[in-house]
Scaffold this motif. Sequence first.
Motif, mmCIF file in Angstrom:
data_model
loop_
_atom_site.group_PDB
_atom_site.id
_atom_site.type_symbol
_atom_site.label_atom_id
_atom_site.label_comp_id
_atom_site.label_asym_id
_atom_site.label_seq_id
_atom_site.Cartn_x
_atom_site.Cartn_y
_atom_site.Cartn_z
ATOM 1 N N ASP A 400 0.843 -1.215 0.000
ATOM 2 C CA ASP A 400 0.000 0.000 0.000
ATOM 3 C C ASP A 400 0.866 1.249 0.000
ATOM 4 N N CYS A 401 1.939 1.201 0.807
ATOM 5 C CA CYS A 401 2.800 2.378 0.949
ATOM 6 C C CYS A 401 3.466 2.724 -0.388
ATOM 7 N N ALA A 402 3.914 1.699 -1.105
ATOM 8 C CA ALA A 402 4.555 1.935 -2.411
ATOM 9 C C ALA A 402 3.559 2.578 -3.381
ATOM 10 N N THR A 403 2.312 2.078 -3.367
ATOM 11 C CA THR A 403 1.261 2.664 -4.228
ATOM 12 C C THR A 403 0.977 4.100 -3.803
ATOM 13 N N ARG A 404 0.932 4.324 -2.491
ATOM 14 C CA ARG A 404 0.593 5.649 -1.938
ATOM 15 C C ARG A 404 1.636 6.704 -2.326
ATOM 16 N N VAL A 405 2.934 6.398 -2.179
ATOM 17 C CA VAL A 405 3.956 7.419 -2.473
ATOM 18 C C VAL A 405 3.955 7.778 -3.956
ATOM 19 N N GLU A 406 3.667 6.775 -4.809
ATOM 20 C CA GLU A 406 3.624 7.071 -6.248
ATOM 21 C C GLU A 406 2.393 7.907 -6.588
ATOM 22 N N TRP A 407 1.258 7.566 -5.983
ATOM 23 C CA TRP A 407 0.023 8.314 -6.268
ATOM 24 C C TRP A 407 0.151 9.768 -5.792
ATOM 25 N N LEU A 408 0.805 9.965 -4.655
ATOM 26 C CA LEU A 408 0.989 11.315 -4.112
ATOM 27 C C LEU A 408 2.140 12.063 -4.791
ATOM 28 N N GLY A 409 2.971 11.331 -5.550
ATOM 29 C CA GLY A 409 4.087 11.970 -6.246
ATOM 30 C C GLY A 409 5.251 12.330 -5.340
ATOM 31 N N ILE A 410 5.424 11.577 -4.208
ATOM 32 C CA ILE A 410 6.515 11.913 -3.271
ATOM 33 C C ILE A 410 7.578 10.815 -3.237
ATOM 34 N N GLY A 411 7.497 9.874 -4.188
ATOM 35 C CA GLY A 411 8.498 8.806 -4.220
ATOM 36 C C GLY A 411 8.136 7.769 -5.260
ATOM 37 N N VAL A 412 8.910 6.676 -5.273
ATOM 38 C CA VAL A 412 8.651 5.612 -6.256
ATOM 39 C C VAL A 412 8.778 4.237 -5.600
ATOM 40 N N ASN A 413 8.140 3.271 -6.241
ATOM 41 C CA ASN A 413 8.278 1.862 -5.866
ATOM 42 C C ASN A 413 9.585 1.382 -6.501
ATOM 43 N N GLY A 414 10.528 0.960 -5.672
ATOM 44 C CA GLY A 414 11.840 0.582 -6.190
ATOM 45 C C GLY A 414 11.992 -0.885 -6.527
ATOM 46 N N SER A 415 10.898 -1.657 -6.398
ATOM 47 C CA SER A 415 11.007 -3.102 -6.716
ATOM 48 C C SER A 415 9.684 -3.647 -7.261
ATOM 49 N N ARG A 416 9.054 -2.880 -8.146
ATOM 50 C CA ARG A 416 7.744 -3.292 -8.670
ATOM 51 C C ARG A 416 7.791 -4.682 -9.308
ATOM 52 N N LYS A 417 8.863 -4.967 -10.067
ATOM 53 C CA LYS A 417 8.942 -6.265 -10.761
ATOM 54 C C LYS A 417 9.515 -7.343 -9.848
#
Length: 471
Positions: A400-417
Amino acid sequence: MAPPTRNILFLTNSELGQCNVALAVAEEFLRRGEFQVHFASFGPIASMVKGLHNRAGCAQMAQFHEIPSPSMTDLAIRSCVGLLYHKPGVKGAQEGFAKVGRAMESWRPSEYKQAYEACLEILDNVQPAMVVVDPILHVGIDACHSTKTRFTVLWPVPIKDVVVVNQPKAAVLWKYPITGSGFPFPVPWKLVLHNIYLVFRIVMTLAFGKSVPDELKNGKKPEGRTPFPLSNAYEKDALQLTPAFPEMDFPFEIPDNVISCGPILRECAPLSESEPDLDTWLQRPTILISLGSHVQLTEEIAVQMAKGIAAVLSKHPDVLVLWKLRYDWNSSVSFQKVLGPLITAGSVKVVSWIQPDIMSVLDTGRIVSYVHHGGANSYFEACKVGVPQVVLPQWLDTYDCATRVEWLGIGVNGSRKAAPGIESTEFSKALLHVLSDDGIRSKSAAMKQLCGKTEGRVVAHDQIVDFCSMH
């Protein structure tokens, strides 16, 4: 000064991810001195509670009451669940739910009953003016209900976990990604059926879980009580406190009894006082990597991360890296081959534990990116100081946190794959992205401004005192 006549009781789990907010608010109560502070939890945090007055800088000590029962960590170890690592997606999320279910099922009825009776006894002895309870300490909520004791729920997590099930038009089914799924927000139409199915699976786990029976004693089964079915800690009659502002989460309709305090963090001394040597080393822009107290890396993942760091530093030779790594990197030939020269040159500092509070490192203003696993504490710390985030999710709410930071534009998911693993190229790309993206930097800075409007532990203290005086 006369000793306080009213008691406040914090009922919490002993894992740091859960109890940090309670420790922060308890320290605030100690500083004010209007209440005698009591803490009921499992054994592992007894020494921390006994030392609270030192951190709060006051004479009055918090009283610790042990709940005689296995902690959440004990249950996970006993049920061979180990860490909750799982992949995102339908299959992975189900695996995560099953692990939580297995851990809870290993809480034997006689043990739960003993913990419940201990909570009743503590409530009876302390006679608190208010109980502040951890939302996943089911035995504490159970005891409060049985004794009709008024309580405040102190959530250590963002708003989603508090209110998602109460959203209008059954939005929990089709709009919000289910915990552990890693789905984007809002949930795309092609994934809605998957999301609905996962909600159904969670409901089944919570409603139909059964504890492992106790062993017979003298041919008889001991009288028991179990945590099942697990209850939802959100109640409209209880004050609900969260460290998140609405702007720090997906959009929700928020009931009046859910109060946003802002990040609830413990007060800490500046790094120049608590660890002057580290402060001296930390003189250039620095990437901070800290994957939470439960995360232990394998050799393969540690080497992948090391390769990612080396790739980033080859493009940003002026940047330092401070890495909290629980892994024997000194005796790993592969690891030393990749990062050894950079460690020797002083560009990378690898430590098994960062002694001072992470906040004192973040507060130096020299951290340019915070790499973390997606735990709520880490998320709130990064928001408080306005640092761009790289999230490497491992389990349930960390997705959830990885999705949240990307949606808010304050970070990125560094291991999506690669999640729950980490792959060097994906990791280095994520880091390079946050280091160079002005949009992420400015949105993170705006988050710092928002969080600077309040001090979460102070707001939580004041709200609890107000709620206490309402009756």
